[in-house]
Design a protein around this motif. Structure first.
Motif, PDB file in Angstrom:
ATOM      1  N   THR A  88      44.685  57.200  39.861  1.00 46.31           N
ATOM      2  CA  THR A  88      44.155  56.383  38.770  1.00 46.31           C
ATOM      3  C   THR A  88      44.256  54.919  39.183  1.00 46.31           C
ATOM      4  OG1 THR A  88      46.328  56.369  37.694  1.00 46.31           O
ATOM      5  CG2 THR A  88      44.753  58.021  36.969  1.00 46.31           C
ATOM      6  N   VAL A  89      43.334  54.108  38.676  1.00 45.56           N
ATOM      7  CA  VAL A  89      43.238  52.731  39.157  1.00 45.56           C
ATOM      8  C   VAL A  89      43.006  51.768  37.998  1.00 45.56           C
ATOM      9  CG1 VAL A  89      42.030  51.147  40.684  1.00 45.56           C
ATOM     10  CG2 VAL A  89      42.238  53.556  41.337  1.00 45.56           C
ATOM     11  N   ALA A  90      43.842  50.739  37.937  1.00 41.19           N
ATOM     12  CA  ALA A  90      43.579  49.606  37.058  1.00 41.19           C
ATOM     13  C   ALA A  90      42.978  48.500  37.913  1.00 41.19           C
ATOM     14  CB  ALA A  90      44.866  49.126  36.399  1.00 41.19           C
ATOM     15  N   VAL A  91      41.797  48.055  37.562  1.00 42.06           N
ATOM     16  CA  VAL A  91      41.121  47.007  38.322  1.00 42.06           C
ATOM     17  C   VAL A  91      41.203  45.716  37.517  1.00 42.06           C
ATOM     18  CG1 VAL A  91      39.618  48.475  39.696  1.00 42.06           C
ATOM     19  CG2 VAL A  91      38.907  47.858  37.404  1.00 42.06           C
ATOM     20  N   ALA A  92      41.917  44.747  38.066  1.00 43.88           N
ATOM     21  CA  ALA A  92      42.105  43.470  37.389  1.00 43.88           C
ATOM     22  C   ALA A  92      41.090  42.480  37.930  1.00 43.88           C
ATOM     23  CB  ALA A  92      43.528  42.956  37.611  1.00 43.88           C
ATOM     24  N   LEU A 107      41.527  39.664  33.977  1.00 44.11           N
ATOM     25  CA  LEU A 107      42.630  38.831  34.441  1.00 44.11           C
ATOM     26  C   LEU A 107      42.162  37.857  35.518  1.00 44.11           C
ATOM     27  CD1 LEU A 107      45.638  38.081  34.525  1.00 44.11           C
ATOM     28  CD2 LEU A 107      45.936  39.838  36.287  1.00 44.11           C
ATOM     29  N   ASP A 108      42.406  36.602  35.281  1.00 46.56           N
ATOM     30  CA  ASP A 108      42.303  35.564  36.299  1.00 46.56           C
ATOM     31  C   ASP A 108      43.732  35.292  36.750  1.00 46.56           C
ATOM     32  OD1 ASP A 108      42.228  33.206  37.749  1.00 46.56           O
ATOM     33  OD2 ASP A 108      40.822  32.199  36.399  1.00 46.56           O
ATOM     34  N   VAL A 109      44.053  35.604  38.005  1.00 47.53           N
ATOM     35  CA  VAL A 109      45.454  35.526  38.440  1.00 47.53           C
ATOM     36  C   VAL A 109      45.970  34.095  38.496  1.00 47.53           C
ATOM     37  CG1 VAL A 109      45.275  37.690  39.729  1.00 47.53           C
ATOM     38  CG2 VAL A 109      44.933  35.513  40.926  1.00 47.53           C
ATOM     39  N   THR A 110      45.101  33.095  38.351  1.00 46.11           N
ATOM     40  CA  THR A 110      45.573  31.716  38.269  1.00 46.11           C
ATOM     41  C   THR A 110      45.967  31.339  36.840  1.00 46.11           C
ATOM     42  OG1 THR A 110      43.366  30.762  37.926  1.00 46.11           O
ATOM     43  CG2 THR A 110      44.091  31.060  40.208  1.00 46.11           C
ATOM     44  N   ASP A 111      45.713  32.224  35.886  1.00 48.60           N
ATOM     45  CA  ASP A 111      46.124  32.023  34.491  1.00 48.60           C
ATOM     46  C   ASP A 111      47.494  32.672  34.320  1.00 48.60           C
ATOM     47  OD1 ASP A 111      46.494  31.835  31.783  1.00 48.60           O
ATOM     48  OD2 ASP A 111      44.628  32.838  31.219  1.00 48.60           O
ATOM     49  N   THR A 112      48.527  31.920  34.599  1.00 43.40           N
ATOM     50  CA  THR A 112      49.881  32.475  34.678  1.00 43.40           C
ATOM     51  C   THR A 112      50.297  33.176  33.392  1.00 43.40           C
ATOM     52  OG1 THR A 112      50.466  30.699  36.218  1.00 43.40           O
ATOM     53  CG2 THR A 112      52.280  31.920  35.216  1.00 43.40           C
ATOM     54  N   GLU A 113      49.958  32.598  32.253  1.00 45.16           N
ATOM     55  CA  GLU A 113      50.379  33.168  30.978  1.00 45.16           C
ATOM     56  C   GLU A 113      49.718  34.515  30.687  1.00 45.16           C
ATOM     57  OE1 GLU A 113      52.804  31.878  29.169  1.00 45.16           O
ATOM     58  OE2 GLU A 113      52.991  30.362  30.738  1.00 45.16           O
ATOM     59  N   ALA A 114      48.584  34.781  31.301  1.00 45.88           N
ATOM     60  CA  ALA A 114      47.860  36.024  31.029  1.00 45.88           C
ATOM     61  C   ALA A 114      48.344  37.194  31.881  1.00 45.88           C
ATOM     62  CB  ALA A 114      46.367  35.813  31.269  1.00 45.88           C
ATOM     63  N   ILE A 115      49.136  36.910  32.915  1.00 49.82           N
ATOM     64  CA  ILE A 115      49.484  37.960  33.876  1.00 49.82           C
ATOM     65  C   ILE A 115      50.393  39.027  33.268  1.00 49.82           C
ATOM     66  CG2 ILE A 115      50.714  38.434  36.030  1.00 49.82           C
ATOM     67  CD1 ILE A 115      49.658  35.752  37.076  1.00 49.82           C
ATOM     68  N   ALA A 116      51.486  38.616  32.636  1.00 51.15           N
ATOM     69  CA  ALA A 116      52.441  39.593  32.094  1.00 51.15           C
ATOM     70  C   ALA A 116      51.791  40.528  31.074  1.00 51.15           C
ATOM     71  CB  ALA A 116      53.647  38.888  31.493  1.00 51.15           C
ATOM     72  N   PRO A 117      51.020  40.024  30.102  1.00 45.20           N
ATOM     73  CA  PRO A 117      50.365  40.945  29.168  1.00 45.20           C
ATOM     74  C   PRO A 117      49.395  41.900  29.852  1.00 45.20           C
ATOM     75  CG  PRO A 117      50.330  38.712  28.301  1.00 45.20           C
ATOM     76  CD  PRO A 117      50.802  38.613  29.722  1.00 45.20           C
ATOM     77  N   ALA A 118      48.683  41.428  30.859  1.00 42.96           N
ATOM     78  CA  ALA A 118      47.745  42.298  31.573  1.00 42.96           C
ATOM     79  C   ALA A 118      48.491  43.421  32.286  1.00 42.96           C
ATOM     80  CB  ALA A 118      46.924  41.483  32.567  1.00 42.96           C
TER      81      ALA A 118
END
Length: 277
Positions: A27-31, A53-64
């Protein structure tokens, strides 16, 4: 069956790694920054979970990352693939351009890894794959800052391999040569706003000319490269480095020989610096 989280998986090597994992029954999660731009075969696949997810958006990483763990009950394999290139002589690249590159290629990778590690430690194992580059073991003219970012990726991966071994977590850096992806397109590759004419006719600017000729004609087959990554990840033990492509292997040999020559030329005097008079 393993659960993968792959960043930057909307195209290129990231998308092919996702397809290879699916073909292997995983199974694959594609960010990706925009899930609407996913290829139809990934967007509609039964075992794919698209994550915005934009990995430069630090605040969005943990919820994703949390959404992936909640959806699949955990994460087994993280692939840090999101990244881009930057051409130009080191003198031409501004601080802002360099920092923007490192925000994506380095700090995005670090922050996603930080967010995933608690889940891997809780599970008692897992594997982390960082997509580096052959430019991550050999600094090349015209891509100095990109090389620097990929040298950083290699160093981070090596350190993680040692730090995470007590937890049963493995880390590997993949160092591809040139592959037929969109990496040389303007969507993945930028050039400095300031160009220094003095570099015209030198190796730094020859790289710019090479890109125009090489785009989508590179020797590396991303489907085969992704299949090998899937095969290696499926083995019990990850290598510290996985070189992809004949050109990567050739350049590695050149680097090894060059460093050996450098060391030998100054070996005795280098050793003598540790001696007391």
């Amino acid at each position: 069956m393993a659960t993968w989280l792959i960043t930057g998986a909307s195209r290129g090597l990231g998308a092919e790694i996702a397809r290879a994992a699916l073909a292997g029954g995983d199974t694959v999660a594609v960010a990706v920054r925009n899930p609407d731009r996913l290829p139809e075969d990934l967007k509609n696949a039964e075992r794919v979970f698209p994550v915005a997810l934009d990995v430069t958006d630090t605040e969005a990483i943990a919820p994703a990352v949390a959404s992936v763990a909640e959806r699949f009950g955990g994460i087994d394999v993280l692939v840090n693939n999101a990244g881009r290139g930057l051409l130009g002589a080191v003198e031409e690249v501004s601080d802002a351009e360099a920092r923007s590159l490192f925000d994506l290629n380095v700090f995005g990778l670090i922050n996603v890894t930080r967010a995933v590690l608690p889940y891997l430690r809780e599970a008692g194992g897992g594997k982390i794959v960082h997509i580096g580059s052959r430019s991550g073991f050999e600094g090349e003219p015209g891509v100095g800052l990109y090389s620097a970012s990929k040298f950083a990726v290699a160093g981070i991966s090596e350190a993680l391999a040692a730090e995470l071994a007590p937890f049963g977590i493995q880390s590997m850096v993949v160092e591809p040569g040139v592959f037929r992806t969109d990496f040389l397109d303007q969507s993945s590759l930028s050039v400095p706003a300031h160009r220094v004419a003095a570099y015209d006719g030198t190796p730094a600017h020859s790289t710019l000319d090479w890109v125009d000729d090489a785009n989508h004609t590179q020797l590396g087959d991303p489907v085969k490269g992704a299949a090998l990554i899937r095969e290696v990840v499926g083995a019990d033990k990850l290598p510290g480095h996985l070189l992809l492509g004949a050109d990567a292997l050739d350049r590695w040999q050149v680097k090894v020989e060059r460093v050996a020559d450098d060391v030998q030329a100054w070996r005795e005097k280098s050793v003598a610096t540790a001696h007391q008079d």
